[in-house]
Design a protein around this motif. Structure first.
Motif, PDB file in Angstrom:
ATOM      1  N   HIS A  62       0.951  -1.320  -0.593  1.00 31.04           N
ATOM      2  CA  HIS A  62       0.512   0.055   0.287  1.00 31.04           C
ATOM      3  C   HIS A  62       0.698   0.861  -0.088  1.00 31.04           C
ATOM      4  CE1 HIS A  62      -3.274  -2.161   0.267  1.00 31.04           C
ATOM      5  NE2 HIS A  62      -3.466  -2.848   1.184  1.00 31.04           N
ATOM      6  N   ASP A  65       5.755   2.931  -3.654  1.00 28.66           N
ATOM      7  CA  ASP A  65       6.567   3.489  -5.685  1.00 28.66           C
ATOM      8  C   ASP A  65       7.453   2.599  -6.031  1.00 28.66           C
ATOM      9  OD1 ASP A  65       5.696   6.133  -5.265  1.00 28.66           O
ATOM     10  OD2 ASP A  65       7.022   6.423  -3.702  1.00 28.66           O
ATOM     11  N   LYS A  88       2.314  -9.845  -9.178  1.00 26.96           N
ATOM     12  CA  LYS A  88       0.129  -9.997  -8.882  1.00 26.96           C
ATOM     13  C   LYS A  88      -0.077  -7.900  -8.012  1.00 26.96           C
ATOM     14  CE  LYS A  88      -4.215 -11.047  -9.610  1.00 26.96           C
ATOM     15  NZ  LYS A  88      -4.895 -11.616  -8.742  1.00 26.96           N
ATOM     16  N   GLU A  91       0.990  -4.816 -10.089  1.00 28.84           N
ATOM     17  CA  GLU A  91       0.013  -5.154 -10.917  1.00 28.84           C
ATOM     18  C   GLU A  91      -1.417  -4.291 -10.365  1.00 28.84           C
ATOM     19  OE1 GLU A  91       1.623  -7.654 -14.529  1.00 28.84           O
ATOM     20  OE2 GLU A  91       0.194  -8.551 -13.072  1.00 28.84           O
ATOM     21  N   ASN A  92      -2.000  -5.025  -9.028  1.00 30.27           N
ATOM     22  CA  ASN A  92      -3.648  -4.547  -8.891  1.00 30.27           C
ATOM     23  C   ASN A  92      -3.079  -3.156  -8.268  1.00 30.27           C
ATOM     24  OD1 ASN A  92      -4.930  -6.705  -9.381  1.00 30.27           O
ATOM     25  ND2 ASN A  92      -4.425  -7.969  -7.539  1.00 30.27           N
ATOM     26  N   GLU A  93      -2.106  -3.168  -7.566  1.00 26.62           N
ATOM     27  CA  GLU A  93      -1.862  -1.662  -6.809  1.00 26.62           C
ATOM     28  C   GLU A  93      -0.767  -0.899  -7.930  1.00 26.62           C
ATOM     29  OE1 GLU A  93      -1.609   0.095  -3.701  1.00 26.62           O
ATOM     30  OE2 GLU A  93      -2.819  -1.518  -2.136  1.00 26.62           O
ATOM     31  N   GLY A  94      -0.897  -1.001  -9.118  1.00 26.44           N
ATOM     32  CA  GLY A  94      -0.390   0.022 -10.148  1.00 26.44           C
ATOM     33  C   GLY A  94       1.209   0.542  -9.388  1.00 26.44           C
ATOM     34  N   ILE A  95       1.638  -0.267  -9.459  1.00 27.96           N
ATOM     35  CA  ILE A  95       3.900  -0.127  -8.863  1.00 27.96           C
ATOM     36  C   ILE A  95       3.945  -0.577 -10.050  1.00 27.96           C
ATOM     37  CG2 ILE A  95       5.298  -0.138  -7.753  1.00 27.96           C
ATOM     38  CD1 ILE A  95       2.841  -1.061  -5.035  1.00 27.96           C
ATOM     39  N   GLN A  96       5.044  -0.080 -10.533  1.00 25.39           N
ATOM     40  CA  GLN A  96       5.552  -0.786 -11.924  1.00 25.39           C
ATOM     41  C   GLN A  96       7.018  -0.891 -11.635  1.00 25.39           C
ATOM     42  OE1 GLN A  96       2.747  -1.395 -14.413  1.00 25.39           O
ATOM     43  NE2 GLN A  96       4.949  -0.623 -15.984  1.00 25.39           N
ATOM     44  N   SER A 144       5.817 -10.674 -17.084  1.00 31.77           N
ATOM     45  CA  SER A 144       4.313  -9.404 -16.503  1.00 31.77           C
ATOM     46  C   SER A 144       4.892  -8.344 -16.981  1.00 31.77           C
ATOM     47  CB  SER A 144       5.265  -8.996 -15.150  1.00 31.77           C
ATOM     48  OG  SER A 144       6.590  -8.290 -15.224  1.00 31.77           O
ATOM     49  N   THR A 145       3.699  -8.078 -16.690  1.00 32.20           N
ATOM     50  CA  THR A 145       3.831  -5.922 -16.918  1.00 32.20           C
ATOM     51  C   THR A 145       4.865  -4.635 -16.731  1.00 32.20           C
ATOM     52  OG1 THR A 145       1.876  -5.304 -15.803  1.00 32.20           O
ATOM     53  CG2 THR A 145       1.875  -5.996 -18.305  1.00 32.20           C
ATOM     54  N   LEU A 146       6.003  -5.147 -15.936  1.00 32.89           N
ATOM     55  CA  LEU A 146       6.645  -4.260 -15.088  1.00 32.89           C
ATOM     56  C   LEU A 146       7.722  -3.844 -15.250  1.00 32.89           C
ATOM     57  CD1 LEU A 146       6.411  -7.069 -11.804  1.00 32.89           C
ATOM     58  CD2 LEU A 146       4.791  -4.342 -12.221  1.00 32.89           C
TER      59      LEU A 146
END
Length: 206
Positions: A62, A65, A88, A91-96, A144-146
């Motif tokens: 939570h 960054d 997972k 990605e759910n939290e929008g952390i890249q 992943s998309t990270l």
């Protein structure tokens, strides 16, 4: 920045915590044994938990960054079992951004560039178990998309911080034999403000 550090009680991870707090970042650590963290800082949040527990990982993410994972293999499958939960939750939290510590064994081989070092004659290690764990992490991060970076040190003695070392994308610098824990931690930590090695492995050695 708000930085989550996993593996914060290990040799490299504990140094990364020190560097990040020194620069006044806010650091969150997820550790099984909080007593092992010997630092008192208003910028440090200690969460007791386990990287293999999905809820603990979600709780630790939570407001974060960037994630740095200095988890090691410890003769277990913790690495390969925790990384899907970490990916997972990020990605759910929008952390890249995630920076992980790998091993030189998962860099490309110089002798046979189509294969990875631990699978080639270049590697002198008898056991490939740790490298196989790191290889699984590499494969999952690639899918992943990270924005991931895997720092791949060779032999890691404690030693002094020299501040000078060689780095190379996807390969171990030629003839590289070792790199200290302190220099590995410093380079890994510096990647939070660098996009030079996004979606790459980085070999690091003197």
């Amino acid at each position: 920045m708000n930085i989550l550090i996993l593996g914060a009680t290990g040799r490299v991870g504990s140094q990364i915590v020190t560097y990040a707090l020194h620069d006044r970042h806010h650091v969150t650590v997820l550790v099984r044994t909080p007593e092992k963290i010997q630092i008192n800082s208003e910028n440090l949040t200690i969460i007791q938990g386990n990287v293999l527990n999905k809820n603990d990982i979600v709780r630790a993410m939570h407001g974060i960054d960037v994630v740095i994972s200095a988890l090691n293999t410890d003769g277990t499958t913790t690495l390969s079992e925790s990384i899907p939960l970490i990916i997972k939750a990020m990605e759910n939290e929008g952390i890249q951004r995630i920076i992980t510590i790998g091993t030189a064994g998962i860099l490309q081989s110089r002798t046979t560039p189509t294969v990875i070092r631990y699978q080639s004659s270049e590697s002198k290690r008898k056991s490939t178990r740790a490298a196989e764990e790191h290889h699984k992490v590499y494969d999952m991060l690639k899918q992943s998309t990270l924005d991931w970076t895997i720092v791949c040190p060779t032999y890691l003695p404690d030693g002094e911080r020299e501040g000078q070392y060689r780095i190379e994308r996807n390969f171990l610098p030629e003839g590289g034999m070792k790199i200290s824990v302190l220099d590995t931690a410093e380079f890994t930590y510096r990647q939070i403000e660098s996009s030079d090695y996004v979606q790459s492995r980085v070999g690091i050695a003197y």
